[in-house]
Motif scaffolding. Structure first.
Motif, PDB file in Angstrom:
ATOM      1  N   UNK A   4       0.841  -1.203   0.000  1.00 54.54           N
ATOM      2  CA  UNK A   4       0.000   0.000   0.000  1.00 54.54           C
ATOM      3  C   UNK A   4       0.875   1.252   0.000  1.00 54.54           C
TER       4      UNK A   4
ATOM      5  N   UNK B 173      -8.035   3.185 -10.738  1.00 52.69           N
ATOM      6  CA  UNK B 173      -9.017   3.720  -9.803  1.00 52.69           C
ATOM      7  C   UNK B 173      -8.375   3.737  -8.421  1.00 52.69           C
ATOM      8  N   UNK B 174      -8.540   4.866  -7.742  1.00 52.19           N
ATOM      9  CA  UNK B 174      -7.874   5.066  -6.459  1.00 52.19           C
ATOM     10  C   UNK B 174      -8.726   4.433  -5.356  1.00 52.19           C
ATOM     11  N   UNK B 175      -8.551   3.128  -5.188  1.00 52.08           N
ATOM     12  CA  UNK B 175      -9.468   2.359  -4.348  1.00 52.08           C
ATOM     13  C   UNK B 175      -9.176   2.510  -2.849  1.00 52.08           C
ATOM     14  N   UNK B 176     -10.234   2.485  -2.065  1.00 60.00           N
ATOM     15  CA  UNK B 176     -10.062   2.622  -0.618  1.00 60.00           C
ATOM     16  C   UNK B 176      -9.272   1.457  -0.031  1.00 60.00           C
TER      17      UNK B 176
ATOM     18  N   UNK C 206      -8.212   1.741  16.788  1.00 64.52           N
ATOM     19  CA  UNK C 206      -8.739   1.071  15.599  1.00 64.52           C
ATOM     20  C   UNK C 206      -8.979   2.022  14.450  1.00 64.52           C
ATOM     21  N   UNK C 207      -9.080   3.317  14.768  1.00 61.45           N
ATOM     22  CA  UNK C 207      -9.324   4.337  13.738  1.00 61.45           C
ATOM     23  C   UNK C 207      -8.039   4.852  13.112  1.00 61.45           C
ATOM     24  N   UNK C 208      -6.893   4.475  13.663  1.00 53.31           N
ATOM     25  CA  UNK C 208      -5.651   5.047  13.143  1.00 53.31           C
ATOM     26  C   UNK C 208      -5.086   4.222  11.998  1.00 53.31           C
ATOM     27  N   UNK C 209      -4.480   4.937  11.083  1.00 52.08           N
ATOM     28  CA  UNK C 209      -3.876   4.271   9.930  1.00 52.08           C
ATOM     29  C   UNK C 209      -2.707   3.397  10.353  1.00 52.08           C
TER      30      UNK C 209
ATOM     31  N   UNK D  29      -8.136  -0.935  10.158  1.00 52.64           N
ATOM     32  CA  UNK D  29      -8.743  -0.188   9.058  1.00 52.64           C
ATOM     33  C   UNK D  29      -8.579  -0.895   7.715  1.00 52.64           C
TER      34      UNK D  29
ATOM     35  N   UNK E 167     -11.321  -3.304   7.388  1.00 53.67           N
ATOM     36  CA  UNK E 167     -12.602  -2.643   7.110  1.00 53.67           C
ATOM     37  C   UNK E 167     -12.705  -2.241   5.644  1.00 53.67           C
ATOM     38  N   UNK E 168     -11.622  -1.693   5.113  1.00 49.63           N
ATOM     39  CA  UNK E 168     -11.676  -1.206   3.743  1.00 49.63           C
ATOM     40  C   UNK E 168     -11.707  -2.367   2.744  1.00 49.63           C
TER      41      UNK E 168
ATOM     42  N   UNK F   7     -15.170  -3.775   2.633  1.00 52.28           N
ATOM     43  CA  UNK F   7     -16.140  -2.947   1.908  1.00 52.28           C
ATOM     44  C   UNK F   7     -16.071  -3.179   0.411  1.00 52.28           C
ATOM     45  N   UNK F   8     -14.847  -3.249  -0.102  1.00 48.97           N
ATOM     46  CA  UNK F   8     -14.688  -3.475  -1.538  1.00 48.97           C
ATOM     47  C   UNK F   8     -15.151  -4.884  -1.904  1.00 48.97           C
TER      48      UNK F   8
END
Lengths: 390, 375, 390, 375
Positions: B34, B196-199, B338-341, B346, B349-350, B353-354
């Motif tokens: 990434x 495509x700049x995917x999440x 859990x919210x931090x990169x 995360x 989660x991402x 979603x995809x």
């Protein structure tokens, strides 16, 4: 004040006329996304002349903080007048002129706990968008246990010398001043030795480091205090009783995060987002969830209104505000899951046609953590509202 | 009789896959990709080929190990646990399944061999709108002389930026089902690929076709009969993706349970809080249930492929729900960290979603199920 | 045995032929509602000749308990053969010939803990539907805390004298014998002084009183023991180690209540019920819930199969069976809510066109309470499967 | 400005209603009615008339107290808390609202007076299928001379077994909306009422009409224009029923919280178990949220009746979900005792179920909302 307050009809007509004259058309796009918010502050760069003009004309008339007393920069509106003001803003899809932690948090604390001098000193610059505040509560490792403050202030007669570290400080890197919980008596019980201090972020010894989030944005910082001098008059309330102020503010924060006042997607209409995504909602599971979400959203919004009415009627809301925080943030997460679903593959791209939707979606996941987790809210309700044991 | 537990071969496959991936591709490897802006690690892909994984669905005649769909699912599941990023599903599962439907065609046989050896990657260019809907394909393949000219836009082509070749679905007639599948090199004239700049930081592309020439040779199977080769490939991909999502759910859940066992709040381990215990137990139950649908989909595809659609849609629908719950609980129970990169949750989660959207989301598969059951 | 077990195809063909010859057409209605179950027992009245004939022909061939050893009245089928048997029954929509607590509960306990003599004595009458058993676990006020047994057995040399009270005894008023947890050592720790005793409900001192439920039915009783004499050989397992037997059985009960084996609406197809209600499922929320429920039902059913396969493979399921109980009973409640919704006003009548649906719906509410509540199941999972602390 | 909290009059009304009902109609009174097979207690009805409740929506000219819909909702909410069984919603809310639309008609005015005095009860004969769908009415009112002849079947006529009069919806033309509302005595020739054996033990009837004669006088409002009088009545009934359901939810919740505070298991109060605490807190939140929608529906009907449909459907939809959750949690948290007929919780569950269906269930109102919002 250019508004006739003798009766509601007259008042509404005046507001409407005033808005027609003073609210720039560009500020009537109603799309209160994270990007369009005017935060103000020393280093604020207006996104447009219209944004600047809108802030100034509102501030001149006390309308950035319409319920604050006029002597402190507000318009002195009562609850009914505020409702009319907001409904007229809504009618023309106008943006709020200014949003800030000063308005949401510090202001209410000062109005309740501050001296007249403090109010005169600190409140007007907030209403004019001149000073941007940040909140220094959380510390590393403390999580939901906010009272476990380790940052300490050493008493040096006319000032404290503050050392320690805060985390999850919203926009600390962009803020001018901070209101922070600092332990000023290390021998007292956990909740009894904390003071609520105010100081300039440009003070010597203050530094910040942004925290990168899963959304790619960095709205929060780690904030470090290294021998920061804080004059004794920069305290709100009584020394070592800062927890009272913090508790009072947490209630405000809960109401805010519930969606009642923040720009966090609260203004995004469900139907509009779905329509923008070109979705026809014929597929049963998405349709059914969209309606269910809409039902919940309208119901929670009405509950926020009802609680505000109750507060305005002099009946405190108190611990029950935990419910607004819980219901509002859980709803916001659910709604953004739905948006993502409606947006399909377009919403999976950081820079797709759905704009900031994916970042907003990830941002909502923090709503049920910050300002007291959903679990803490449920515990508050069960113990303090329902009186369940243990 | 169908047995939903692992047989001996499968147990060995899972154990060796886990051992290999924990070493070669823990989540931090995905983070490195990434941060470097890379879709996948070609060296890892080569290693996976050496292990036979890229040939898991390739016939032995073409150099594969041909272990079947249940095995492919198990590999995907293990990869999901540590968020391995590779063209496994596009290439080794979907393209391989499509091509083996016509394995007597020499070109297909050659491609299968190269998939097995790790020398060829594929992406499937199917969808044109924001939702998975292969039957709504509008892209035209006009007949020109003995060949075709392809024009149109494809979106959400997973692995489309890096793939060597594309399987492209295009319309060759006005009838609803008159679709044809083409196998063409990704760099053929007239093809423009836009990243495509995917999440989830994986490879996906928007691909435009402007008068791209294709010959009869490029057709996979028969003109106007795309679905006879594509349907098995879609089923295989959907099942493997569901397996990956279930692995992902387990991975996120494992992190969460560990955190509950070590994180203190208010002076006690948060894993002692009964409300969290019960939610963790519920989530574990849900992952167990999802796992059963994956096992079933694998068995059905291997034993009764013609009737496997229900099993596959069930697996994907269930996996979508479970993965969504697993990552939401994962973030919530971790709190701020859990919210931090800097923390891995995360990523889960991402990716979830995809994966929910790719090859049909919950609603799509729910409707497939309803159709089969006659609602 | 009239079935060729040398290979699965042959076996299936034999089963199919045997069913064609022996299963009465009336028993092929597949509608395994509470009313159509054959429970057996001394006082059983067959609802039809076909029901009697079906029971007898199955019992003669060990097919009421197909996986039990032949010497105890079973057919000695292995897991794969059982699957074929059940799938062939399903193919022709045949009812199960016999259902009972003897089959589900006592049988497995005896097979595991009983002596050869006990097995020979108790099991064959169960397989023939001659003796109907009930289960005496729960006591008044104990709720989920099953080990807090107060009913006590006083040691009188060759027998115990049992006194106490049980509650939630299923069909105690219709049962012939009871298997009960009785405290035989009052000084031992809670789990260590309990014995697993068997006795005839016609023994002097046993009486029952039905409990009327919200569904209007009375499937449960209060059961009273007043100086009941229980011979010493009527114990399963070791004296004071009855909790081991009970725990073993609870696992079986969980699997049963999860929907894998009981007649409690498990056989009712979602699509069929909705079609019977004349519902076209065009309304999004009902349609979406119907599909979601169907997805969950198929998924849970597959999980029960998977766990059975695992158990048959020699890998114990153990505490993880709590998951089957939890998932299965919560699903059953959800499904019956959906049925009620699809049934509309017709389903609001005790005797409406939807038959026993409203009573069945209310009955499902007990599923997540009896045999260990959903909360107890979740706690078992969190502590014993996930290893969470405390 | 609209204020969603109670004003002084309303607070007094609620306090006095609660005081009266706790004395005159606790849940055990409903049990007595159920055991005696009675629909309602005429003495209680008379007392409610004396308190002005039956005339809460009747104009003062006809002897009512005309306090409006918000007040009617509050009364229904208080009744719901202890499961009061009476024809309040049918008669005092729905019939009164329908008749006051034509209060200048002397017959309607007289009827309103008798409703207020407690001397007349009504039931509404609307639905013909298993789901609420007034627009799908098939029952025919054929023109015969100057009058009509009504033939058809109505079902789920709540309070239909005991009501003195019926408001009957029938088709008077082929156009979709060509429906007419008739006000006729329940014992008119040709009417057969068959009691329905309801799970909540309340009065509901199947009513068949065989050539029942009706005159022009019997028409409420205008022929072919039923909805202009019926729509306000339906809205009023739906809102009051939602209020009753929210009261019912509070009643069940109150019992449950008390039980959590007194019941011991494994040596501790079950209210100490955090998992139950959080579920109780969630349920309380949900009831609070539902309560807001009731308040809103009342205000909208009183202040802007033409635009109140969204508010009413929102209240009923939300109330259906909340009541379902409240009774399910109520039974589950009580354990076995909650399943016994000797305990009251089952009454709440059964009443909630019937109330969910009456006048449109969650799905019906969800679709109404979707229609208004343009989905």
């Amino acid at each position: 004040m250019p508004f006739d307050t003798t009766n509601p009809e007259k008042f509404r007509a005046d507001i409407r006329a005033w808005l027609a004259e003073n609210c720039p058309t560009e500020m009537q796009d109603g799309d209160s996304t994270a990007d369009s918010i005017c935060w103000g502050g020393r280093n604020w760069t207006f996104q447009s002349d219209a944004q600047k003009q809108w802030l100034n004309v509102c501030a001149e008339n006390g309308l950035t903080c319409p319920t604050w007393p006029q002597e402190y920069g507000g318009a002195g509106f009562d609850r009914d007048q505020e409702k009319i003001w907001l409904s007229e803003l809504g009618r023309i899809n106008a943006r709020l002129p200014l949003q800030s932690f000063g308005i949401w948090m510090l202001g209410p604390a000062l109005l309740h706990f501050g001296s007249h001098e403090q109010k005169l000193h600190y409140l007007p610059p907030i209403t004019r968008g001149e000073i941007r505040w940040c909140q220094g509560y959380s510390e590393p490792g403390a999580g939901s246990d906010l009272a476990s403050v380790q940052s300490k202030g050493e008493d040096q007669g006319d000032h404290w010398v503050v050392n320690g570290q805060k985390v999850w400080t919203s926009y600390a890197d962009k803020a001018d001043w901070i209101f922070a919980l600092i332990r000023t008596d290390k021998d007292a019980p956990k909740h009894k030795g904390i003071s609520f201090l105010l100081f300039d972020m440009q003070s010597e010894g203050v530094s910040t480091r942004p925290i990168k989030l899963i959304s790619g944005a960095s709205p929060f910082c780690e904030t470090f205090f290294d021998d920061v001098k804080v004059p004794k008059d920069q305290i709100v309330g009584t020394e070592n009783r800062g927890w009272d102020v913090a508790k009072y503010l947490l209630t405000h924060e809960r109401e805010m995060i519930s969606g009642g006042g923040s720009g966090r997607g609260a203004g995004r209409s469900l139907a509009k987002v779905l329509a923008d995504a070109g979705h026809d909602l014929s597929e049963a599971s998405l349709r059914s969830e969209a309606i269910a979400c809409d039902i919940e959203e309208m119901s929670v919004a009405l509950t926020i209104e009802r609680y505000k009415d109750q507060a305005a009627g002099g009946k405190g809301v108190g611990d029950a505000s935990a419910m607004l925080k819980y219901a509002g943030t859980e709803l916001n997460k659910r709604k953004h899951e739905l948006f993502m679903s409606a947006g399909g593959s377009e919403a999976l791209q950081w820079d797709g046609a759905t704009g900031s939707l994916p970042a907003d979606w990830l941002r909502t996941k923090a709503n049920s953590i910050e300002g007291g987790t959903s679990e803490v809210m449920l515990s508050i309700i069960s113990k303090r509202v329902l009186g369940l044991p243990g | 009789m169908t047995n939903l537990t692992l047989n001996e071969d499968e147990t060995m496959l899972v154990d060796s896959a886990r051992g290999f991936l924990d070493e070669a591709s823990p989540v931090e490897k995905f983070r490195e990709l990434r941060d470097a802006g890379k879709a996948y690690n070609p060296e890892l892909w080569k290693q996976m080929a050496d292990l036979g994984w890229t040939g898991v669905l390739v016939p032995e005649d073409q150099g594969g190990i041909d272990m079947g769909h249940a095995a492919a699912n198990l590999l995907a599941q293990e990869m999901g646990k540590t968020l391995v990023s590779s063209p496994f599903i596009s290439t080794a599962v979907m393209a391989a399944t499509a091509l083996r439907q016509v394995a007597d065609n020499p070109r297909a046989a050659e491609a299968l061999g190269k998939i097995a050896s790790g020398d060829l990657t594929y992406a499937l260019a199917l969808d044109e709108g924001v939702k998975h809907a292969p039957n709504n394909t509008q892209m035209q393949a006009e007949r020109v002389g003995n060949g075709f000219s392809l024009s149109g836009e494809k979106t959400f082509v997973v692995d489309g930026g890096s793939a060597d070749r594309l399987l492209v679905l295009a319309r060759t007639g006005d009838d609803d089902g008159a679709l044809t599948l083409f196998d063409i090199p990704a760099d053929r004239d007239g093809i423009t690929r836009t990243a495509q700049n995917m999440i989830d930081a994986r490879d996906s592309a928007q691909i435009s076709f402007e008068g791209v020439e294709a010959t009869g040779e490029d057709v996979v199977g028969t003109v106007d009969q795309a679905m006879s080769v594509l349907s098995p490939a879609l089923r295989a991909g959907q099942a493997a993706l569901a397996a990956e999502m279930t692995g992902l759910s387990s991975g996120a859940f494992g992190m969460t349970v560990s955190y509950l066992q070590e994180r203190k709040q208010f002076g006690v381990l948060i894993g002692q809080f009964q409300a969290l215990q019960h939610r963790a137990a519920h989530l574990w139950s849900d992952i167990e249930v999802a796992t059963s649908t994956i096992a079933n989909a694998g068995r059905m595809m291997d034993e009764d492929p013609e009737n496997a659609t229900l099993a596959v849609s069930l697996a994907k629908a269930k996996a979508c729900q479970t993965a969504k719950l697993a990552v939401m609980e994962g973030v919530q129970m971790h709190g701020g960290i859990g919210m931090t990169d800097a923390f891995d949750m995360g990523f889960f989660m991402k990716r979830a979603r995809v994966a929910q959207e790719w090859l049909g989301d919950y609603g799509y598969h729910a409707e497939q199920i309803a159709k089969i059951k006659g609602y």
